[in-house]
Design a protein around this motif. Structure first.
Motif, PDB file in Angstrom:
ATOM      1  N   VAL A  39     -35.518   6.070  46.282  1.00  0.00           N
ATOM      2  CA  VAL A  39     -35.595   6.770  45.002  1.00  0.00           C
ATOM      3  C   VAL A  39     -34.567   7.893  44.968  1.00  0.00           C
ATOM      4  O   VAL A  39     -33.893   8.108  43.957  1.00  0.00           O
ATOM      5  CB  VAL A  39     -37.024   7.308  44.766  1.00  0.00           C
ATOM      6  CG1 VAL A  39     -37.071   8.195  43.536  1.00  0.00           C
ATOM      7  CG2 VAL A  39     -38.003   6.164  44.647  1.00  0.00           C
ATOM      8  N   THR A  43     -31.591   8.190  42.246  1.00  0.00           N
ATOM      9  CA  THR A  43     -31.565   9.405  41.433  1.00  0.00           C
ATOM     10  C   THR A  43     -30.230  10.123  41.578  1.00  0.00           C
ATOM     11  O   THR A  43     -29.626  10.544  40.590  1.00  0.00           O
ATOM     12  CB  THR A  43     -32.712  10.351  41.837  1.00  0.00           C
ATOM     13  OG1 THR A  43     -33.950   9.668  41.657  1.00  0.00           O
ATOM     14  CG2 THR A  43     -32.707  11.620  41.012  1.00  0.00           C
ATOM     15  N   LYS A  75     -27.107   2.032  27.503  1.00  0.00           N
ATOM     16  CA  LYS A  75     -28.201   1.069  27.656  1.00  0.00           C
ATOM     17  C   LYS A  75     -27.685  -0.360  27.601  1.00  0.00           C
ATOM     18  O   LYS A  75     -27.975  -1.174  28.478  1.00  0.00           O
ATOM     19  CB  LYS A  75     -29.249   1.285  26.560  1.00  0.00           C
ATOM     20  CG  LYS A  75     -30.347   0.240  26.563  1.00  0.00           C
ATOM     21  CD  LYS A  75     -31.325   0.456  25.430  1.00  0.00           C
ATOM     22  CE  LYS A  75     -32.385  -0.624  25.425  1.00  0.00           C
ATOM     23  NZ  LYS A  75     -33.404  -0.365  24.395  1.00  0.00           N
ATOM     24  N   GLU A  86     -36.453  -2.254  33.541  1.00  0.00           N
ATOM     25  CA  GLU A  86     -37.179  -1.059  33.972  1.00  0.00           C
ATOM     26  C   GLU A  86     -36.204   0.024  34.448  1.00  0.00           C
ATOM     27  O   GLU A  86     -36.371   1.201  34.136  1.00  0.00           O
ATOM     28  CB  GLU A  86     -38.175  -1.390  35.097  1.00  0.00           C
ATOM     29  CG  GLU A  86     -39.283  -2.322  34.669  1.00  0.00           C
ATOM     30  CD  GLU A  86     -38.870  -3.807  34.658  1.00  0.00           C
ATOM     31  OE1 GLU A  86     -37.808  -4.165  35.236  1.00  0.00           O
ATOM     32  OE2 GLU A  86     -39.595  -4.599  34.054  1.00  0.00           O
ATOM     33  N   PHE A  87     -35.195  -0.383  35.200  1.00  0.00           N
ATOM     34  CA  PHE A  87     -34.188   0.561  35.665  1.00  0.00           C
ATOM     35  C   PHE A  87     -33.402   1.128  34.492  1.00  0.00           C
ATOM     36  O   PHE A  87     -33.142   2.327  34.424  1.00  0.00           O
ATOM     37  CB  PHE A  87     -33.237  -0.106  36.665  1.00  0.00           C
ATOM     38  CG  PHE A  87     -32.047   0.748  37.002  1.00  0.00           C
ATOM     39  CD1 PHE A  87     -32.182   1.834  37.846  1.00  0.00           C
ATOM     40  CD2 PHE A  87     -30.802   0.478  36.458  1.00  0.00           C
ATOM     41  CE1 PHE A  87     -31.084   2.641  38.145  1.00  0.00           C
ATOM     42  CE2 PHE A  87     -29.707   1.271  36.742  1.00  0.00           C
ATOM     43  CZ  PHE A  87     -29.848   2.352  37.594  1.00  0.00           C
ATOM     44  N   ASP A  89     -34.312   1.466  31.393  1.00  0.00           N
ATOM     45  CA  ASP A  89     -35.143   2.418  30.641  1.00  0.00           C
ATOM     46  C   ASP A  89     -35.163   3.793  31.314  1.00  0.00           C
ATOM     47  O   ASP A  89     -35.027   4.821  30.645  1.00  0.00           O
ATOM     48  CB  ASP A  89     -36.572   1.881  30.495  1.00  0.00           C
ATOM     49  CG  ASP A  89     -36.668   0.677  29.577  1.00  0.00           C
ATOM     50  OD1 ASP A  89     -35.709   0.430  28.801  1.00  0.00           O
ATOM     51  OD2 ASP A  89     -37.690  -0.033  29.637  1.00  0.00           O
ATOM     52  N   VAL A  90     -35.311   3.817  32.627  1.00  0.00           N
ATOM     53  CA  VAL A  90     -35.330   5.085  33.363  1.00  0.00           C
ATOM     54  C   VAL A  90     -33.961   5.757  33.300  1.00  0.00           C
ATOM     55  O   VAL A  90     -33.858   6.974  33.093  1.00  0.00           O
ATOM     56  CB  VAL A  90     -35.767   4.852  34.830  1.00  0.00           C
ATOM     57  CG1 VAL A  90     -35.548   6.091  35.683  1.00  0.00           C
ATOM     58  CG2 VAL A  90     -37.218   4.416  34.885  1.00  0.00           C
ATOM     59  N   ALA A  91     -32.900   4.973  33.466  1.00  0.00           N
ATOM     60  CA  ALA A  91     -31.539   5.528  33.451  1.00  0.00           C
ATOM     61  C   ALA A  91     -31.209   6.146  32.100  1.00  0.00           C
ATOM     62  O   ALA A  91     -30.654   7.247  32.033  1.00  0.00           O
ATOM     63  CB  ALA A  91     -30.534   4.430  33.793  1.00  0.00           C
ATOM     64  N   GLU A  93     -33.376   7.167  29.770  1.00  0.00           N
ATOM     65  CA  GLU A  93     -34.235   8.326  29.539  1.00  0.00           C
ATOM     66  C   GLU A  93     -33.678   9.550  30.270  1.00  0.00           C
ATOM     67  O   GLU A  93     -33.644  10.657  29.722  1.00  0.00           O
ATOM     68  CB  GLU A  93     -35.653   8.041  30.018  1.00  0.00           C
ATOM     69  CG  GLU A  93     -36.605   9.192  29.772  1.00  0.00           C
ATOM     70  CD  GLU A  93     -38.028   8.893  30.213  1.00  0.00           C
ATOM     71  OE1 GLU A  93     -38.814   9.859  30.283  1.00  0.00           O
ATOM     72  OE2 GLU A  93     -38.361   7.736  30.481  1.00  0.00           O
ATOM     73  N   GLY A  94     -33.213   9.366  31.481  1.00  0.00           N
ATOM     74  CA  GLY A  94     -32.620  10.466  32.231  1.00  0.00           C
ATOM     75  C   GLY A  94     -31.372  11.008  31.550  1.00  0.00           C
ATOM     76  O   GLY A  94     -31.146  12.216  31.510  1.00  0.00           O
TER      77      GLY A  94
END
Length: 113
Positions: A39, A43, A75, A86-87, A89-91, A93-94
């Motif tokens: 993680v 990150t 995106k 899933e990755f 979406d996280v990327a 959002e960050g």
């Protein structure tokens, strides 16, 4: 499309961010090798690519529409390269959070009531 003309810098930036990320974190690394990815590493790599967007934000001070265009371009670039949803979406959002923090710092203070 008129908006496309005004967001060329954001398209180019999204591609640059993707290239930076892809050089150290390929979509193949998510397929069955998830144990190799920590993680902290993911990150750190995402934060490195966000720094490009943060520098762009400080230099050009794009408004909400251009920040949204950048997030959307990033995106779709990630999805087109085959990164897991899933990755992505996280990327994204960050990225939105990182840009929002800078925009909030640059916003003028609201007048006191």
């Amino acid at each position: 499309m008129v908006l496309g003309f005004f967001t060329q810098a954001e398209k180019a930036l999204a591609q640059e961010m993707l290239s930076k990320l892809e050089s150290q974190l390929t979509p193949d690394m998510f397929a069955g090798q998830a144990k190799l990815l920590s993680v902290n590493k993911v990150t750190r790599l995402l934060e490195q690519s966000y720094r490009l967007a943060e520098a762009h934000q400080r230099e050009r001070r794009p408004g909400f529409v251009k920040r949204a265009a950048l997030a959307n371009q990033f995106k779709w670039a990630l999805l087109d390269k085959g990164y897991p949803k899933e990755f992505v979406d996280v990327a994204v959002e960050g990225l939105v959070v990182a840009l929002a923090k800078i925009a909030a710092r640059k916003a003028p203070d609201a007048p006191a009531p």
